[in-house]
Design a protein around this motif. Sequence first.
Motif, PDB file in Angstrom:
ATOM      1  N   GLY A   1       0.836  -1.194   0.000  1.00 53.84           N
ATOM      2  CA  GLY A   1       0.000   0.000   0.000  1.00 53.84           C
ATOM      3  C   GLY A   1       0.870   1.242   0.000  1.00 53.84           C
TER       4      GLY A   1
ATOM      5  N   SER B   1       0.612   5.909  -0.148  1.00 54.58           N
ATOM      6  CA  SER B   1      -0.181   7.138  -0.231  1.00 54.58           C
ATOM      7  C   SER B   1       0.759   8.325  -0.225  1.00 54.58           C
ATOM      8  CB  SER B   1      -1.140   7.256   0.963  1.00 54.58           C
ATOM      9  OG  SER B   1      -0.408   7.543   2.132  1.00 54.58           O
TER      10      SER B   1
ATOM     11  N   THR C   1       0.241  12.799   0.416  1.00 49.59           N
ATOM     12  CA  THR C   1      -0.649  13.950   0.532  1.00 49.59           C
ATOM     13  C   THR C   1      -0.335  14.922  -0.605  1.00 49.59           C
ATOM     14  OG1 THR C   1       0.887  15.333   1.781  1.00 49.59           O
ATOM     15  CG2 THR C   1      -0.452  13.778   3.049  1.00 49.59           C
TER      16      THR C   1
ATOM     17  N   ALA D   1      -1.355  11.088   5.657  1.00 47.88           N
ATOM     18  CA  ALA D   1      -0.723  10.081   4.783  1.00 47.88           C
ATOM     19  C   ALA D   1      -0.845   8.686   5.387  1.00 47.88           C
ATOM     20  CB  ALA D   1       0.747  10.429   4.543  1.00 47.88           C
TER      21      ALA D   1
ATOM     22  N   ALA E   1      -4.377   7.288   4.989  1.00 52.45           N
ATOM     23  CA  ALA E   1      -4.665   6.969   3.586  1.00 52.45           C
ATOM     24  C   ALA E   1      -3.941   5.705   3.144  1.00 52.45           C
ATOM     25  CB  ALA E   1      -4.266   8.152   2.694  1.00 52.45           C
ATOM     26  N   CYS E   2      -2.747   5.477   3.672  1.00 47.31           N
ATOM     27  CA  CYS E   2      -1.968   4.291   3.282  1.00 47.31           C
ATOM     28  C   CYS E   2      -2.625   3.016   3.805  1.00 47.31           C
ATOM     29  CB  CYS E   2      -0.542   4.431   3.802  1.00 47.31           C
ATOM     30  SG  CYS E   2       0.552   3.106   3.257  1.00 47.31           S
TER      31      CYS E   2
ATOM     32  N   ASP F   1      -5.555   2.414   1.681  1.00 43.37           N
ATOM     33  CA  ASP F   1      -5.159   1.943   0.343  1.00 43.37           C
ATOM     34  C   ASP F   1      -4.963   0.431   0.348  1.00 43.37           C
ATOM     35  OD1 ASP F   1      -4.200   2.364  -2.427  1.00 43.37           O
ATOM     36  OD2 ASP F   1      -2.259   1.761  -1.612  1.00 43.37           O
TER      37      ASP F   1
ATOM     38  N   HIS G   1      -0.387  15.389  -6.988  1.00 37.72           N
ATOM     39  CA  HIS G   1       0.149  15.715  -5.666  1.00 37.72           C
ATOM     40  C   HIS G   1       1.316  16.697  -5.722  1.00 37.72           C
ATOM     41  CE1 HIS G   1      -1.531  11.526  -5.160  1.00 37.72           C
ATOM     42  NE2 HIS G   1      -2.165  12.185  -4.230  1.00 37.72           N
TER      43      HIS G   1
ATOM     44  N   ALA H   1       4.177  11.260   2.906  1.00 36.90           N
ATOM     45  CA  ALA H   1       3.932  10.090   2.056  1.00 36.90           C
ATOM     46  C   ALA H   1       4.087   8.848   2.924  1.00 36.90           C
ATOM     47  CB  ALA H   1       4.923  10.048   0.898  1.00 36.90           C
TER      48      ALA H   1
ATOM     49  N   TYR I   1       6.779   5.744  -3.251  1.00 42.05           N
ATOM     50  CA  TYR I   1       5.385   5.760  -3.736  1.00 42.05           C
ATOM     51  C   TYR I   1       5.377   5.672  -5.256  1.00 42.05           C
ATOM     52  CZ  TYR I   1       0.821   7.893  -4.894  1.00 42.05           C
ATOM     53  OH  TYR I   1      -0.416   8.165  -5.420  1.00 42.05           O
TER      54      TYR I   1
ATOM     55  N   LYS J   1       3.973   2.559  -7.494  1.00 37.69           N
ATOM     56  CA  LYS J   1       2.859   2.750  -8.430  1.00 37.69           C
ATOM     57  C   LYS J   1       3.259   2.325  -9.842  1.00 37.69           C
ATOM     58  CE  LYS J   1      -0.462   4.558  -5.852  1.00 37.69           C
ATOM     59  NZ  LYS J   1      -1.757   3.857  -5.703  1.00 37.69           N
TER      60      LYS J   1
END
Lengths: 383, 383
Positions: free
Chosen positions: A7, A9, A11, A27, A30-31, A34, A178, A213, A342, A346
């Motif tokens: 996972g 994330s 900000t 962050a 959100a992670c 995720d 971001h 992050a 991150y 991704k």
Amino acid sequence: MDVAVIGASMTQFGQRDAWIRELIAEAGEACLADAAVAPDEVDHLYVSNMASGEFEGQGGIMNALAHDLGLMPAYSERVDQTSSSGGAGIYEAWQSIASGASEMTLLVGGEKMTHRTTAEATDVIASITHPAEYKHGVTLPSFAGMTARHYLERFDAPRDSLAKVAAKNHANGVDNPHAQFQKEVDVETILDSPIVADPLRLYDFCPITDGSAALLFCPVDVAEEYTDDYAVVSGIGGATDTHVVHEREDPTVMGGVVESGRQAYEMAGIGPDDVDVAELHDMFTILEFLQMEGLDFADHGEAWKDVEDGRTERDGELPINTSGGLKSKGHPLGASGVAQGYEIYKQVIGDAGPRQVEADTALACNVGGFGNCVITTIMEASQ
Amino acid sequence: MDVAVIGASMTQFGQRDAWIRELIAEAGEACLADAAVAPDEVDHLYVSNMASGEFEGQGGIMNALAHDLGLMPAYSERVDQTSSSGGAGIYEAWQSIASGASEMTLLVGGEKMTHRTTAEATDVIASITHPAEYKHGVTLPSFAGMTARHYLERFDAPRDSLAKVAAKNHANGVDNPHAQFQKEVDVETILDSPIVADPLRLYDFCPITDGSAALLFCPVDVAEEYTDDYAVVSGIGGATDTHVVHEREDPTVMGGVVESGRQAYEMAGIGPDDVDVAELHDMFTILEFLQMEGLDFADHGEAWKDVEDGRTERDGELPINTSGGLKSKGHPLGASGVAQGYEIYKQVIGDAGPRQVEADTALACNVGGFGNCVITTIMEASQ
């Protein structure tokens, strides 16, 4: 034990109306969302942050975060490796899983800086250099200026090639929602911007930024309970170089980049030709050249030719800084290495949206100080 | 992989005419000499330090130390877990070896504090508490005072029992040449000293201190190449409790102590009865009771009886703080957990001089904040 990332994330980076505790909570939460992992599943929490005390008079942010996310009794720790604190956090998270100490490790990097003046922030950052240099007024931007001048003259590289690094990274940042700056900047604008440390100008430098992050790590066999699309940290290494920058034999070689890259390649069992996409630490444009060469993406003194040829653009053979890099994305010190993670996560899981390139193997290089400490991380796709 | 400790050092603790960089270099160099390990054998360097930036305006001390000791290209990192940074450093060093990332890890803890006023130092330390409490003026000493009052009333414990903790630790410190205070203090003097946070008085508190300590870690099979007398880190655990102290269900129970102890005992496969000697984090006298109970050395509300009975004195059944504890040795924040490690290492290898007790198994408990984060470490003799 193979270590996975399941996972991630980040900000919004930029000038944020939020303090460090709020940024890292944003962050971190959100992670976990995720990855669909509950707070009570987290064993270890690492917070990469260089200077919440100096910037904000706030200590203990890792314990505050464990509390704010409901992670207790998870182990918590703040990791500081100056501007490479985020990369060091990845290394610590990796060690926590590989050693068996943790089965689920949350890493959150963050820094709150824009409430301080540029002079104040520069002074805090300069305190990480050796006193022999700091006390004579040498800041990181001045090291960058001297190194750039030497590089351009010695390798007969055009001044434009540095500007093209900034222009490329700004072009990539347009597609990163971001990023602090989501706008193209042309070479002429860069070359006309005010001189900061000759020959480097304003647009050769990353901005001062607030942001956070996060990444979530676990053993590969645990990862498979959650998702098919995870990344494996197949290689990682960390190294120091002389703390006194002027003691280095060759100012265009960053020993920490070379050594951390060597370790990461060896662990992953790959070489530079196997890397499909890379995030490099372009705090100053000249650093992108030094890392390309230190990581063997280009021969010594020749990285500028790759930039001139477009090899490192998003549609090139080796895209560099698809995220927009520190240049357009911004550089909240402790967050930057995590945000590099991150981006490569991704990219290898195929979730980079408009920034997506063809990538099974990705590399991130996070530089602390003026190469005083460096972390190189390689991630590979799970499938 | 079993992790060994093969060397240790600590500097003189007290008011030192040296900055943080000098203190950690002194301890780091002495530790390598103690183990007869060359600088170029070190793979990882951890520096436990809470606040060199806030106290001294100095960042990047881990990179400076790698340079000053000639450890490059060793990986370097600063570990911050507030007052338990030293214990967290032991945990990180353990993970670095157990994960295979390093075959030789140097841990140096240090803090330089005495150049600041007590009010300044207290304010830096208070910034690690939750803002909800910090902004209302609650500092760590005031938490200690409230907790002590509650404990004494609830468990009908005499005020003298707290003073006896301080008197015992001062008596032990007489035989520690590195201690800040090498003098006995009698119970009457303690009870007559000025009130700081009622019912706690000046002598219930550890002093503000400069100092550094170091430990050297490697796999057991590597240790055997160097020495027969090493310690094994047989158990270690770390845990957080609520960051908002007043949210705890019972103010006399430190959840982080309980949970980190549980983890350490489980990993070592032992229980509290197997521990021969312990270093507890007596930043305030009341904390020695809370840790004795949290670690199951005594039942809840009854630790004071063991102190009254002399069970925790050097010649008692379970000697506690043979080093003199934070109370007489001093408490240079980032160094303290490492100095606890120094003492239990010396005890299990049988090299504690006049402080030596019969000990094959030793435990150290390092408390951050007011129990916000805690590390418990168990070491056992190699033979």
